[in-house]
Design an enzyme around this catalytic site. Structure first.
Site, PDB file in Angstrom:
ATOM      1  N   ASP A 146     -47.715  14.419   7.305  1.00 57.09           N
ATOM      2  CA  ASP A 146     -48.376  13.591   8.334  1.00 57.09           C
ATOM      3  C   ASP A 146     -47.470  12.554   8.981  1.00 57.09           C
ATOM      4  O   ASP A 146     -47.938  11.489   9.393  1.00 57.09           O
ATOM      5  CB  ASP A 146     -49.568  12.807   7.721  1.00 57.09           C
ATOM      6  N   ASP A 370     -58.726  12.178  -1.277  1.00 57.68           N
ATOM      7  CA  ASP A 370     -57.993  11.870  -0.036  1.00 57.68           C
ATOM      8  C   ASP A 370     -58.088  10.391   0.318  1.00 57.68           C
ATOM      9  O   ASP A 370     -57.349   9.920   1.189  1.00 57.68           O
ATOM     10  CB  ASP A 370     -58.577  12.661   1.134  1.00 57.68           C
TER      11      ASP A 370
HETATM   12  C1  BGC Z   1     -52.039  10.043  -1.912  1.00 58.58           C
HETATM   13  C2  BGC Z   1     -50.992  10.155  -2.987  1.00 58.58           C
HETATM   14  C3  BGC Z   1     -51.277  11.368  -3.865  1.00 58.58           C
HETATM   15  C4  BGC Z   1     -51.435  12.594  -2.995  1.00 58.58           C
HETATM   16  C5  BGC Z   1     -51.804  13.820  -3.801  1.00 58.58           C
HETATM   17  C6  BGC Z   1     -52.152  11.322  -1.142  1.00 58.58           C
HETATM   18  O1  BGC Z   1     -53.192  11.244  -0.227  1.00 58.58           O
HETATM   19  O2  BGC Z   1     -51.741   8.977  -1.048  1.00 58.58           O
HETATM   20  O3  BGC Z   1     -50.992   9.008  -3.784  1.00 58.58           O
HETATM   21  O4  BGC Z   1     -50.240  11.540  -4.788  1.00 58.58           O
HETATM   22  O5  BGC Z   1     -52.421  12.396  -2.027  1.00 58.58           O
HETATM   23  O6  BGC Z   1     -53.081  13.740  -4.322  1.00 58.58           O
END
Ligand code: BGC
Length: 431
Positions: A146, A370
């Site tokens: 992103d 998320d």
């Molecule tokens: C988070 C991370 C996490 C990743 C995988 C992201 O949206 O900000 O902290 O490791 O997702 O779950």
């Protein structure tokens, strides 16, 4: 044995194997333990998922964190050796001013902290990944989710443009950060870099498609990098876009109208991820990437199975009845991205599933949130994004639709049991 032989090859990307995805997966034991603790979780817990290096502390392991675990990069690589794994997947995810268009995954580095990104984040990861002890493991780095597409679609003057995206565009933090990561990690002979390339519901319009390819190229040759440091690209990371819409195609017409003008498609040139990834690969080659690049598609949560999955095309009353009745992606809007209700696990990870596609992968580990559905104080830099709030009516970027997010979600990256159970229930192919 061919695996061993290739170790001695000169580390030039063109010579790196296109077959790394069939060499034997690494199963992250920390994710597996969480999945196994859920009823029926052992049906999926042996799948390979990526290890997200989402902060500097994750390099050595973050035992007290809500997300990630005590394992650092070395622990994962040692465990990969123990498993006899042929490949392991990491996500490089800590750019200065991270996640500039949203709030749920803002990180620890401010927009001006590119020097820290280089010296305290990328350099230490490279130091571990280049340890000759790990030379027989193919190390996949998914680079900065992103990030670069935000510089195309979410800067000032655009619906949903943010000050942070303006800042990191103007100061070069994303372009130079990605270039640095590619150069430094790409110098390691057994590393394979895949850059994030958004998803069809973000970049499928021609106003975004070409400009994103261009900025990906700009980043790939920034900070001393070359396109040879790029093995490929990944689409749909942590997103919910359907792999294939079986009951309508972008070329379909209803009553003389193209489905592109339906509310759901909204003039997009792509209606699903596979067609987008294949077309974007061609575009990337045309702007200067190597002709042997391959694509990955994150299928961790785009299955859309379960009781609400359509079984045939919608009624041909109008383009809208046709598309809405037949589409398997049940979101209110393709711009919805947070903890989507009704989603299911997608295709299980596998190699060479389609032309131009190196693999279907589970980069977002199923069961990890998320973003929180209400504000939760934390020391990870994570904010509260209302796109994760099921009571929010949306904004310009999702056409002011409901968010479709599940309630009671923890902060991004933390385990979200209810979501994991629903993903299993709505898996397609079914478990
Ligand atoms: C988070 C991370 C996490 C990743 C995988 C992201 O949206 O900000 O902290 O490791 O997702 O779950």
């Amino acid at each position: 044995e061919s695996r061993r032989a290739s170790r001695t090859a000169t580390p030039i990307h063109g010579q790196r194997s296109r077959h790394l995805w069939v060499t034997g997966q690494y199963v992250n034991p920390e994710w597996k333990a969480k999945a196994d603790a859920e009823p029926g979780g052992s049906r999926v817990s042996n799948n390979p998922t990526a290890v997200w290096l989402d902060r500097i502390a994750a390099i050595n392991g973050t035992p007290n964190s809500s997300s990630n675990g005590a394992f650092g990069v070395r622990d994962h690589l040692d465990e990969a050796l123990r498993q006899g794994a042929g490949y392991i997947q990491f996500v490089i995810y800590n750019l200065p001013g991270r996640d500039c268009s949203a709030l749920a995954s803002n990180g620890e580095l401010g927009p001006d902290e590119l020097p820290r990104y280089k010296s305290e984040y990328i350099d230490p990861i490279a130091a571990i990944q280049s340890d000759s002890k790990y030379r027989n493991i193919r190390i996949i780095n998914v680079v900065e989710i992103d990030s670069l597409p935000n510089l195309v679609t979410n800067t000032s003057g655009q619906a949903g443009g943010t000050v942070m995206c303006d800042t990191v565009k103007a100061n070069g933090a994303y372009v130079n950060g990605v270039g640095y990561a590619l150069a430094k990690l790409g110098a390691i002979g057994n590393v394979y870099n895949y850059i994030d390339a958004g998803h069809h519901g973000w970049l499928g319009w021609d106003s975004n498609f070409g400009p994103t390819a261009d900025i990906l190229k700009t980043a790939a040759v920034a900070s001393g990098s070359t396109v040879n440091n790029v093995h490929g690209f990944i689409t749909n990371t942590a997103n919910y876009s359907a792999l294939v819409e079986p009951y309508f195609k972008v070329t379909d017409n209803v009553n003389g109208q193209t489905v592109r003008q339906s509310k759901w498609v909204d003039w997009n040139y792509y209606v699903d991820e596979l067609s987008f990834a294949q077309a974007f690969r061609t575009k990337l080659i045309s702007v200067g990437f190597n002709s042997n690049i391959g694509m990955l598609i994150d299928t961790s949560r785009n299955g859309w199975g379960g009781a609400n999955r359509p079984t045939g095309p919608g009624a041909t009353t109008s383009v809208d009845t046709y598309v809405n009745g037949g589409r398997i992606d049940r979101r209110a809007h393709a711009g919805n991205w947070c903890n989507q209700a009704g989603a299911g696990l997608g295709e299980r990870p596998r190699a060479n599933p389609a032309t131009g596609i190196d693999a279907y992968v589970w980069v977002k580990p199923p069961g990890e949130s998320d973003g929180s559905s209400s504000e939760i104080p934390n020391n990870e830099g994570k904010g509260f994004d209302r796109m994760c709030d099921p009571t929010y009516g949306g904004n310009a970027r999702n056409g002011n639709n409901p968010t479709g997010a599940l309630p009671n979600a923890p902060i991004s990256g933390a385990w979200f049991s209810a979501q994991f159970r629903e993903l299993m229930q709505n898996a397609y192919p079914a478990l």
